[in-house]
Scaffold this active site. Sequence first.
Site, PDB file in Angstrom:
ATOM      1  N   ASN A   7       0.838  -1.086   0.009  1.00 22.69           N
ATOM      2  CA  ASN A   7       0.285  -0.007  -0.080  1.00 22.69           C
ATOM      3  C   ASN A   7       0.770   1.032  -0.202  1.00 22.69           C
ATOM      4  O   ASN A   7       1.614   1.456   1.255  1.00 22.69           O
ATOM      5  CB  ASN A   7      -0.434   0.287   1.381  1.00 22.69           C
ATOM      6  CG  ASN A   7      -1.806   1.615   1.378  1.00 22.69           C
ATOM      7  OD1 ASN A   7      -2.005   1.992   0.236  1.00 22.69           O
ATOM      8  ND2 ASN A   7      -3.060   1.306   2.566  1.00 22.69           N
ATOM      9  N   ARG A  99      -2.916  -1.851  -2.931  1.00 22.51           N
ATOM     10  CA  ARG A  99      -3.600  -1.843  -2.812  1.00 22.51           C
ATOM     11  C   ARG A  99      -3.589   0.048  -3.741  1.00 22.51           C
ATOM     12  O   ARG A  99      -2.786   0.548  -3.779  1.00 22.51           O
ATOM     13  CB  ARG A  99      -3.860  -1.330  -1.592  1.00 22.51           C
ATOM     14  CG  ARG A  99      -4.974  -0.126  -1.615  1.00 22.51           C
ATOM     15  CD  ARG A  99      -4.863   0.393   0.589  1.00 22.51           C
ATOM     16  NE  ARG A  99      -5.856   1.327   0.138  1.00 22.51           N
ATOM     17  CZ  ARG A  99      -6.589   1.817   1.002  1.00 22.51           C
ATOM     18  NH1 ARG A  99      -5.799   1.624   1.913  1.00 22.51           N
ATOM     19  NH2 ARG A  99      -7.362   2.893   1.607  1.00 22.51           N
ATOM     20  N   HIS A 189     -12.711   2.977   0.746  1.00 23.21           N
ATOM     21  CA  HIS A 189     -12.646   1.837   1.414  1.00 23.21           C
ATOM     22  C   HIS A 189     -13.215   0.617   1.395  1.00 23.21           C
ATOM     23  O   HIS A 189     -13.323  -0.281   1.856  1.00 23.21           O
ATOM     24  CB  HIS A 189     -13.295   2.832   3.131  1.00 23.21           C
ATOM     25  CG  HIS A 189     -12.769   3.335   3.324  1.00 23.21           C
ATOM     26  ND1 HIS A 189     -13.140   4.304   4.528  1.00 23.21           N
ATOM     27  CD2 HIS A 189     -10.827   3.791   4.197  1.00 23.21           C
ATOM     28  CE1 HIS A 189     -12.185   5.001   4.657  1.00 23.21           C
ATOM     29  NE2 HIS A 189     -11.420   4.457   4.846  1.00 23.21           N
ATOM     30  N   ARG A 250     -10.372  15.431   7.669  1.00 17.58           N
ATOM     31  CA  ARG A 250     -11.323  15.874   6.941  1.00 17.58           C
ATOM     32  C   ARG A 250     -12.460  16.255   6.953  1.00 17.58           C
ATOM     33  O   ARG A 250     -13.265  15.851   8.310  1.00 17.58           O
ATOM     34  CB  ARG A 250     -11.387  15.108   6.056  1.00 17.58           C
ATOM     35  CG  ARG A 250      -9.945  14.649   5.074  1.00 17.58           C
ATOM     36  CD  ARG A 250     -10.512  13.659   4.175  1.00 17.58           C
ATOM     37  NE  ARG A 250      -9.271  12.967   3.578  1.00 17.58           N
ATOM     38  CZ  ARG A 250      -8.757  11.517   3.335  1.00 17.58           C
ATOM     39  NH1 ARG A 250     -10.253  10.468   4.053  1.00 17.58           N
ATOM     40  NH2 ARG A 250      -7.983  10.936   3.041  1.00 17.58           N
ATOM     41  N   GLU A 396      -7.941  -5.654   5.382  1.00 23.63           N
ATOM     42  CA  GLU A 396      -8.002  -5.128   3.297  1.00 23.63           C
ATOM     43  C   GLU A 396      -6.880  -6.499   3.156  1.00 23.63           C
ATOM     44  O   GLU A 396      -7.315  -6.342   2.064  1.00 23.63           O
ATOM     45  CB  GLU A 396      -7.842  -4.003   3.560  1.00 23.63           C
ATOM     46  CG  GLU A 396      -8.628  -3.440   3.944  1.00 23.63           C
ATOM     47  CD  GLU A 396      -8.467  -1.608   4.006  1.00 23.63           C
ATOM     48  OE1 GLU A 396      -8.445  -0.789   3.098  1.00 23.63           O
ATOM     49  OE2 GLU A 396      -8.291  -1.152   5.421  1.00 23.63           O
TER      50      GLU A 396
END
Length: 415
Positions: A7, A99, A189, A250, A396
């Site tokens: 990733n 990813r 996600h 965010r 994941e």
Amino acid sequence: MNVLILNAGSSSLKFQVIATDLDRIKKASDERLCRGQVERIGGEAIVTVQNKNGPRRKLTAPIRDVAAALDYVLRWLASDTSEVAEIRSLGDLHAVGHRVVHGGEMFHESALITDDVLKGIEDCIDLAPLHNPNNIKGILAVREIFGRQTPQVAVFDTAFHSTIAEQAYLYALPYHLYRRHRIRRYGFHGTSHRYVAYRYRMLRSLTREQTNLVTLHLGNGCSACAIRGGRSVDTSMGMTPLEGLVMGTRSGDLDPAILNLMASKEGLSPHEVESVLNTQSGLLGISGLTNDMKVLEDELKVHDDRRVRLAIEIFCYRARKYVGAFLAAMGGADAVIFTGGIGENSPMIRGRICEGLGWAGLKLDQGRNEQMVARGEGQISTDDSTLNAWVIPTDEELLIARDTVRCILGEPHPG
Ligand code: ADP
């Protein structure tokens, strides 16, 4: 098959090695051999490594870019010091799964990386200028070191959401903006939402078609997903990961007219405004203290600071609002699933989000919620709840490893 999972971010490279194959997938006997990450790439980097049996070890090294970080990780893996018995040389790594953040409208599932697929990922750079270039760097660095004969697979954050219907993915903007620039909701996600839905149906012995959930991935980034019949039907993140829930830094949802107002009142360029929304808002912006929920919780206990309290309240309120909206959008669900660093570890946040959901049939079991240990998995609602609440730690990397195997062998995806 030993699969290296990568990733690659702007200044970090996370990795794991998982041993898996079709037989192990069937028996759920995949094995994690090691994991780690390189942070602060571009300067004196911090490298954290851990094999399956050992403690976490921290090292520092000057690392200039993603390729150098990969080189460093591979040297560690193949060295005696890693003590990963299954990997003695690079030849013991059989495939690489990446990813990849944005697959646009092109990729509805994971893909074996060919030149065409790489070009497709490049074509999505416009949609994810902060993310896809790093993923591409990771893919090219692997090609450089391993050669083309080592298969690589891209697993997209957006792919799980490709089942969302037009009514949920289109913004109410002039339609030509969608036609010309593909402006729409993509969602992110996806691999995490897909994993917890998969895990829930395994734990409850359900079929995919029987799996109706609202999943909440609450980490640094946060998103909600409405899953009906095992498929994503709506999600809170949008064209970019900025929309939806309140996150660490965010803002999530806001009135778009605020952007212009911020620009003119604060003398900011559009780019600077977006940067404030991405990096200085959310929990950090409201509290004025930190984006780290654990620190905010500790601070609340000790000082009961007003803005810290507000940050937590706004975070939970927004999450609850999305749960309600998604329950309405999908006509009810069997369970709300909590995952991600906050969802997995914070009984207080889970409690506050569930608090107002009694009308929907969710009765939280305070004891179960409080006693859920780190990395624990299970139900936190009472047995007579008609809407259950569960905690399921995300994984994941496991799905990336499994998708990598399936893509290489040309096996159909389970979705
Ligand atoms: P990322 O999205 O970067 O993968 P994580 O999923 O690890 O991040 O989530 C990080 C968030 O989880 C941080 O806000 C952190 O404070 C929070 N977190 C981790 N442990 C706890 C805890 N015990 N209580 C509250 N928040 C926690």
